[in-house]
Design a protein around this motif. Structure first.
Motif, PDB file in Angstrom:
ATOM      1  N   HIS A 192       1.138  -1.249   0.015  1.00  0.00           N
ATOM      2  CA  HIS A 192       0.092   0.052  -0.085  1.00  0.00           C
ATOM      3  C   HIS A 192       0.756   1.226  -0.043  1.00  0.00           C
ATOM      4  CE1 HIS A 192      -3.778   2.001   1.740  1.00  0.00           C
ATOM      5  NE2 HIS A 192      -3.066   2.996   0.964  1.00  0.00           N
ATOM      6  N   PRO A 193       1.463   1.730  -1.343  1.00  0.00           N
ATOM      7  CA  PRO A 193       2.169   2.955  -1.224  1.00  0.00           C
ATOM      8  C   PRO A 193       1.286   4.035  -0.723  1.00  0.00           C
ATOM      9  CG  PRO A 193       1.928   1.786  -3.291  1.00  0.00           C
ATOM     10  CD  PRO A 193       1.047   1.122  -2.503  1.00  0.00           C
ATOM     11  N   ILE A 194       1.763   4.983   0.321  1.00  0.00           N
ATOM     12  CA  ILE A 194       1.147   6.215   0.551  1.00  0.00           C
ATOM     13  C   ILE A 194       1.646   7.363  -0.333  1.00  0.00           C
ATOM     14  CG2 ILE A 194       0.928   7.933   2.397  1.00  0.00           C
ATOM     15  CD1 ILE A 194       1.956   5.782   4.426  1.00  0.00           C
ATOM     16  N   PRO A 195       0.598   7.940  -1.073  1.00  0.00           N
ATOM     17  CA  PRO A 195       0.823   9.298  -1.860  1.00  0.00           C
ATOM     18  C   PRO A 195       1.456  10.362  -0.960  1.00  0.00           C
ATOM     19  CG  PRO A 195      -1.758   8.926  -1.301  1.00  0.00           C
ATOM     20  CD  PRO A 195      -0.956   7.748  -0.652  1.00  0.00           C
ATOM     21  N   PRO A 196       1.854  11.432  -1.863  1.00  0.00           N
ATOM     22  CA  PRO A 196       1.825  11.409  -3.129  1.00  0.00           C
ATOM     23  C   PRO A 196       2.851  10.645  -4.179  1.00  0.00           C
ATOM     24  CG  PRO A 196       3.053  13.408  -2.279  1.00  0.00           C
ATOM     25  CD  PRO A 196       2.579  12.389  -1.093  1.00  0.00           C
ATOM     26  N   TYR A 197       2.137  10.293  -5.256  1.00  0.00           N
ATOM     27  CA  TYR A 197       2.914   9.630  -6.366  1.00  0.00           C
ATOM     28  C   TYR A 197       3.689  10.476  -7.448  1.00  0.00           C
ATOM     29  CZ  TYR A 197       0.004   5.823  -4.485  1.00  0.00           C
ATOM     30  OH  TYR A 197      -1.017   5.179  -3.421  1.00  0.00           O
ATOM     31  N   ILE A 244      -1.626  -4.402  -5.055  1.00  0.00           N
ATOM     32  CA  ILE A 244      -1.529  -3.097  -4.891  1.00  0.00           C
ATOM     33  C   ILE A 244      -2.812  -2.489  -4.360  1.00  0.00           C
ATOM     34  CG2 ILE A 244      -1.267  -0.822  -5.831  1.00  0.00           C
ATOM     35  CD1 ILE A 244       1.630  -1.228  -6.928  1.00  0.00           C
ATOM     36  N   VAL A 245      -2.807  -1.634  -3.208  1.00  0.00           N
ATOM     37  CA  VAL A 245      -3.858  -0.781  -2.919  1.00  0.00           C
ATOM     38  C   VAL A 245      -3.612   0.681  -3.548  1.00  0.00           C
ATOM     39  CG1 VAL A 245      -5.300   0.208  -1.059  1.00  0.00           C
ATOM     40  CG2 VAL A 245      -4.564  -2.180  -0.825  1.00  0.00           C
ATOM     41  N   TYR A 246      -4.368   1.004  -4.372  1.00  0.00           N
ATOM     42  CA  TYR A 246      -4.132   2.493  -4.953  1.00  0.00           C
ATOM     43  C   TYR A 246      -5.007   3.558  -3.771  1.00  0.00           C
ATOM     44  CZ  TYR A 246      -3.532   6.372  -8.036  1.00  0.00           C
ATOM     45  OH  TYR A 246      -3.292   7.359  -8.757  1.00  0.00           O
ATOM     46  N   ASP A 247      -4.174   4.564  -3.339  1.00  0.00           N
ATOM     47  CA  ASP A 247      -4.627   5.387  -2.413  1.00  0.00           C
ATOM     48  C   ASP A 247      -4.753   6.810  -2.939  1.00  0.00           C
ATOM     49  OD1 ASP A 247      -4.609   7.110  -0.277  1.00  0.00           O
ATOM     50  OD2 ASP A 247      -3.675   5.644   0.981  1.00  0.00           O
ATOM     51  N   MET A 248      -6.043   7.154  -2.751  1.00  0.00           N
ATOM     52  CA  MET A 248      -6.381   8.663  -3.385  1.00  0.00           C
ATOM     53  C   MET A 248      -6.498   9.631  -2.275  1.00  0.00           C
ATOM     54  SD  MET A 248      -9.200   7.707  -6.287  1.00  0.00           S
ATOM     55  CE  MET A 248      -9.080   6.379  -7.356  1.00  0.00           C
TER      56      MET A 248
END
Length: 572
Positions: A244-249, A269-273
């Motif tokens: 689970h990458p923490i944004p910002p990307y 992957i969990v996409y984080d908004m």
């Protein structure tokens, strides 16, 4: 994958962080602020003396694909309740039936499920749960828009006297059916019988759907992951299956490398908004770009919107947009507050994650803001907590009860983020393992075993750290815990003995027990007081799978402070 300039600009604009909120969970918390009651509390239902029927139905899976059509089914629940929860209606039972706690004496109702031109009728016992009714949906057109489903029921009420004949009572509820076209892209189904996720292999090469329990870490993308992609190799080697990458990307080229590397590793992957979920234009661009990647597990939109006092309709607006565009992946949000605007926020989620982090905090005074914490004031890192593992148990149970009251007990799951670090404290004890054990004790539905960290350090062999015990823990979950959690036929019971919390699963042949000591004291727990008395005998003995730290004997468990244990009992 190529990105146009407008997409990059939209994402960058949405990730600009605003100023620090002046309240948290609706409360003032700074020394120069006064006490103002936060409001936003969840309203509990009123009680009723006479019995009520809480009639509910839902598809077994969300979504169904064309390939599933002939094997589709709905799950129906008919509990008798005495609170005016959502959808509950009065039901006239005989005096004998009304006093019975079981379902065998209450009779049954005739249930009809109608979707499009399809109608299916079946008898369902009263006061029953998880009753499945097969419904062949192959005549429906697979489409992005969910079908409205009508579930109706007829119950023949008993005669109150010779002059008053029996009569029919009618009940009705509604649900939705998401029936999507087949696709070779990633799909994450939710089993609404258990809350478990079902996925294909993350490598994009196809395969059958199987149950899946996410295990992994939040990792800050820009500060750490983008600078060291070997973290993915270490996580994979330690048995984790989700990132689970923490944004910002900010660097989208490297973000694509992360996707490629996790696909090769077979990780999801969990996409984080979280930083731009309120910007629907940016959300649409991200869904369009990433919905088809082969290892997308789910979308996560709002992160602690209750703490930040985000607009109450924001999560629902984003939820509706994503389902219009995708529908193949569930949507999660993370809530931080114990009781602040719960209802409006959860309407925008399939998965409601709590992140109560009680370990190592001062629950009454904030070392960050140098102010006291009360139900009406302060921010101590764990909202309205006592600073013990019991806070996690209470938070999980409270969220699940609220979803039931709202009528979402089947369609929304409660997950957690076990604590492994914090701005408010540093952890180097086995207590986070206790939070995991506590989750096993209570989660009829699976949890996400994510530890919110900014950097995954490598201390393999150090049994007091998350990383040092990772391999053993992931094997434990995969081999012993997951099979019971995702089993649709298993039964579950929970126990509390002098501060020791226990959960017991039974799949019809074998047993699995998880126990957690929630008190700072030694406790001797007789097996009979946690549901295991009839299981342990001369021929059948418990097998300890995980001990940390404790001692056992033939009649019970000597539990040390902070201890957890996993036990199994094989078929006799």
């Amino acid at each position: 994958m190529k990105y146009n300039k407008s997409f990059v600009a939209l994402v960058a604009a949405g990730l600009v962080r605003g100023s620090l909120a002046q309240t948290w969970c609706g409360k003032n918390y700074m020394a120069n602020q006064s006490v103002v009651p936060p409001g936003g509390q969840f309203v509990l239902p009123t009680q009723n003396v006479e019995p009520l029927l809480s009639f509910r139905c839902a598809p077994v899976f969300r979504p169904y694909l064309q390939e599933d059509a002939k094997g589709a089914a709905f799950v129906v629940d008919t509990p008798i309740v005495f609170n005016w929860i959502t959808g509950a209606e009065p039901i006239l039972l005989s005096s004998t039936s009304a006093s019975s706690s079981g379902s065998t004496c209450l009779g049954s109702i005739s249930v009809t499920i109608s979707v499009g031109s399809i109608k299916t009728t079946a008898n369902v016992p009263l006061n029953a749960t998880n009753v499945q009714i097969p419904v062949d949906i192959s005549k429906l057109q697979a489409q992005k828009t969910a079908y409205n489903v009508s579930c109706s029921a007829i119950y023949t009420a008993p005669s109150s006297s010779k002059s008053q004949p029996a009569y029919d009572q009618k009940f009705k509820t509604n649900t939705s059916l998401l029936y999507l076209p087949d696709t070779h892209a990633s799909v994450t189904k939710t089993d609404l019988r258990t809350g478990a996720l079902w996925v294909r292999p993350a490598n994009g090469k196809g395969g059958a759907f199987t149950p899946f329990v996410p295990q992994g870490f939040y990792i800050n993308f820009d500060q750490y992951l983008a600078k060291n992609l070997t973290m993915i190799d270490q996580l994979k080697a330690d048995g984790f299956n989700t990132l689970h990458p923490i944004p910002p990307y900010d660097n989208l080229t490297i973000f694509q490398e992360v996707i490629n590397k996790t696909v090769s590793a077979g990780m999801y992957i969990v996409y984080d908004m979280r930083s731009n979920y309120k910007n629907l234009t940016a959300v649409a661009q991200q869904v369009k770009t990433y919905a088809s990647i082969p290892n997308l597990l789910n979308w996560e939109t709002a992160h602690e919107p209750d703490g930040n006092s985000d607009p109450q309709d924001a999560t629902r607006s984003t939820y509706d947009l994503i389902y219009q565009m995708d529908g193949y992946h569930p949507i999660s949000i993370v809530l931080n507050c114990e009781d602040y605007n719960f209802s409006p926020h959860v309407k925008g989620a399939d998965i409601v994650i709590h992140d109560a982090y009680p370990i190592g905090i001062n629950a009454t005074y904030s070392p960050v803001w140098h102010t006291v914490c009360t139900p009406d004031f302060g921010h101590c890192g764990c909202d309205n907590c006592q600073g013990t593992l019991s806070d996690i148990k209470t938070r999980v149970q409270t969220y699940k009860e609220r979803l039931n009251i709202m009528g979402f007990d089947r369609t929304k799951s409660v997950w957690t983020t076990p604590q492994a670090f914090g701005q408010w404290r540093i952890l180097d004890t086995p207590l986070p393992l206790g939070s995991n054990g506590l989750l096993w004790d209570h989660f009829l539905q699976p949890w996400c075993s994510w530890f919110q960290v900014f950097q995954y350090t490598t201390t393999t062999g150090n049994t007091t750290t998350i990383e040092g015990t990772a391999t053993n823990r992931t094997v434990l979950i995969n081999d012993f815990v997951q099979p019971f959690i995702v089993d649709t036929e298993r039964t579950f019971a929970s126990y509390d003995y002098q501060g020791v919390d226990a959960g017991l699963w039974h799949n019809g042949t074998a047993y699995c027990s998880s126990v957690t000591n929630l008190v700072n004291a030694n406790v001797y727990v007789p097996w009979k007081d946690v549901g295991l008395g009839s299981i342990t005998n001369a021929t059948t003995q418990l097998q300890h799978i995980f001990l940390c730290p404790q001692d056992t004997n033939a009649t019970g468990l000597n539990f040390l402070p902070g201890g957890i244990g996993i036990y199994t009992a094989p078929p006799p």
